[in-house]
Design a protein around this motif. Structure first.
Motif, short mmCIF file in Angstrom:
data_model
loop_
_atom_site.label_atom_id
_atom_site.label_comp_id
_atom_site.label_asym_id
_atom_site.label_seq_id
_atom_site.Cartn_x
_atom_site.Cartn_y
_atom_site.Cartn_z
N SER A 122 -2.59 -10.14 -5.75
CA SER A 122 -3.00 -9.17 -4.73
C SER A 122 -2.54 -7.77 -5.08
O SER A 122 -3.29 -6.79 -4.91
CB SER A 122 -2.44 -9.59 -3.37
N THR A 123 -1.30 -7.66 -5.56
CA THR A 123 -0.77 -6.34 -5.93
C THR A 123 -1.55 -5.78 -7.11
O THR A 123 -1.85 -4.57 -7.16
CB THR A 123 0.73 -6.45 -6.27
N GLN A 144 -4.63 -6.25 -7.77
CA GLN A 144 -5.91 -5.77 -7.24
C GLN A 144 -5.77 -4.41 -6.58
O GLN A 144 -6.62 -3.53 -6.74
CB GLN A 144 -6.48 -6.79 -6.25
N LYS A 145 -4.68 -4.25 -5.82
CA LYS A 145 -4.47 -2.96 -5.16
C LYS A 145 -4.27 -1.84 -6.17
O LYS A 145 -4.78 -0.71 -5.99
CB LYS A 145 -3.23 -3.04 -4.25
N ASN A 178 7.39 -11.86 -1.38
CA ASN A 178 6.08 -11.47 -1.93
C ASN A 178 6.06 -11.52 -3.45
O ASN A 178 5.47 -10.66 -4.09
CB ASN A 178 5.65 -10.10 -1.41
N GLU A 227 -1.65 -1.97 -14.02
CA GLU A 227 -1.24 -3.18 -13.30
C GLU A 227 0.15 -3.59 -13.79
O GLU A 227 0.32 -4.56 -14.53
CB GLU A 227 -2.28 -4.28 -13.50
N ASP A 236 0.83 -1.21 0.00
CA ASP A 236 0.00 0.00 0.00
C ASP A 236 0.86 1.26 0.00
O ASP A 236 0.51 2.26 -0.65
CB ASP A 236 -0.93 0.02 1.22
N THR A 279 0.18 -15.57 -5.97
CA THR A 279 -0.84 -14.98 -5.08
C THR A 279 -0.50 -13.53 -4.76
O THR A 279 -1.38 -12.65 -4.75
CB THR A 279 -0.93 -15.81 -3.79
N HIS A 280 0.79 -13.26 -4.49
CA HIS A 280 1.21 -11.88 -4.19
C HIS A 280 1.05 -10.99 -5.43
O HIS A 280 0.64 -9.82 -5.31
CB HIS A 280 2.66 -11.86 -3.72
#
Length: 409
Positions: free
Chosen positions: A303-304, A306-307, A295, A315, A248, A299-300
């Motif tokens: 997630s990134t 998505q953020k 990370n 992206e 974040d 999966t990481h």
């Protein structure tokens, strides 16, 4: 590459710095004289009364033990100009890296090189190695060299070549700044673009026009002044997740850096100036692992993505195979690269770049500032690095992954 290069480069940088400091001392004296002449009239017009003398000895510079004249960016640039070859290298590489990050170029960016630069001879020899790798993998990889001459420290340690180029605690910063520009000129002359990690508001001015990629490190990613500065950088910029692993923080930094800013900075003469920026739209996340572990997994990455999507950002992800992702074991970098290559070959579009820490000799060594001459040539004095053979293997794996993703796309 002759080992006398560091002495030759530093000797020339010392000669240049000495003459420029002499010039700057005279310039500063002229500024003082001009202010002494002009300010009384300003005081008169503003009605400023003469202030009685007061003792400020314990209030001003109470912990400053010295102040030295330093060379200015404009003066250094005037005597260490960019060659046509350097200009071509940086211009084309900035365009290429930007195109890879935006998806207009289906290759991968690879930022490879020593954790930190401490030996000009070793740096140039490593650049020659990367020049060969660029020629070999140019169809699939845009390879950029790490030329980090400033090092963030958790507590107290050697701060980098720009600050202590003789590695002995003498802290001859003017020499270090001149030598840094000279070294980057030599590397880009070879056709190898360079990456840096600016820690100070002033140092980027000394290598203006030379750096293709600037990474904002994990310790500085939450610094609003760092975010503002890179909003005006001409280079591509990336933001690492924080030491704790917060992605974040990097996403917030991207948002801040994409916006225009007004802030107090310095111009090429080292004079305070109000700077206005357009914002830098090349900003992206660099995943480097954190205190809780790596990370870089699928999966990481998801997630990134998505953020980034949640904030309306591209992206785009670069992954650092070292640091937390290798759990500070340089030998594990190749494991990280193989995992990333599998994701890329499988069609993962967000991974646009990879960072690796690599040097002429594997591992690391401690710096004894009393005897810097005892250092092993080509071996890191900060984080441990892999050797050229392992680097060649990693580059081949990444090049194959880029080809596979291209074929599948």
């Amino acid at each position: 590459m002759p080992h006398e290069l560091p002495d030759a480069l530093l000797a020339e940088a010392t000669r240049i710095a000495g003459q420029l400091v002499e010039v700057q001392t005279r310039v500063n004296a002229q500024i003082d004289a001009a202010l002494a002449e002009l300010l009384p009239e300003v005081h008169r017009r503003l009605g400023v009364a003469d202030a009685p003398p007061v003792d400020l000895g314990d209030l001003v510079n109470a912990r400053i033990t010295g102040s030295s004249v330093v060379v200015t960016p404009a003066a250094v640039a005037s005597v260490v100009p960019l060659s046509p070859a350097s200009v071509t290298t940086t211009r084309s590489a900035r365009r290429a890296v930007t195109d890879v990050l935006t998806g207009d170029d289906d290759r991968l960016v690879v930022i490879a090189g020593p954790c930190s630069i401490h030996d000009p001879a070793g740096a140039v020899e490593y650049a020659e190695f990367l020049a060969r790798m660029r020629a070999r993998h140019g169809a699939d990889l845009e390879i950029v060299m790490r030329t980090y001459t400033e090092k963030p420290r958790t507590e107290v340690d050697w701060k980098g070549f720009a600050y202590d180029p003789f590695l002995d605690g003498s802290s001859r910063i003017s020499v270090g700044l001149v030598a840094t520009r000279m070294l980057m000129c030599r590397i880009t002359d070879l056709g190898v673009p360079v990456a840096a990690e600016p820690l100070n508001a002033l140092t980027p001015q000394y290598v203006n026009g030379l750096v293709t990629y600037n990474g904002v490190g994990a310790r500085n990613v939450t610094d609003q002044t760092a975010r503002e500065r890179v909003s005006g950088f001409s280079s591509v910029v990336g933001f690492k997740n924080s030491p704790e692993g917060s992605v974040d923080a990097a996403v917030q930094a991207i948002v801040a850096a994409r916006a225009p800013h007004e802030f107090l900075g310095v111009d090429a003469h080292g004079v305070s100036a109000q700077l206005s920026t357009t914002g830098n739209d090349t900003g992206h996340v660099i995943l480097r692992g954190g205190r809780t572990g790596p990370n870089y997994s699928a999966t990481h990455i998801a997630s990134t993505r998505q953020k980034l999507a949640a904030r309306g950002l591209p992206e785009t992800i670069v992954v650092d195979a070292s640091h937390g992702n290798s759990q500070k074991d340089h030998r594990r970098q190749i494991e990280v690269v193989r995992d990333l290559a599998a994701q890329i070959a499988g069609g993962e579009p967000a991974i646009r770049g990879v960072m690796v820490e690599s040097n002429l000799v594997a591992g690391r060594q401690d710096l004894d500032q009393r005897h810097p001459e005892r250092l092993t040539y080509g071996c890191s004095i900060t984080d441990a690095c892999v050797d050229p053979g392992t680097t060649e293997e990693m580059l081949a794996v990444l090049a194959e992954a880029a080809r596979s993703r291209r074929a599948a796309g």
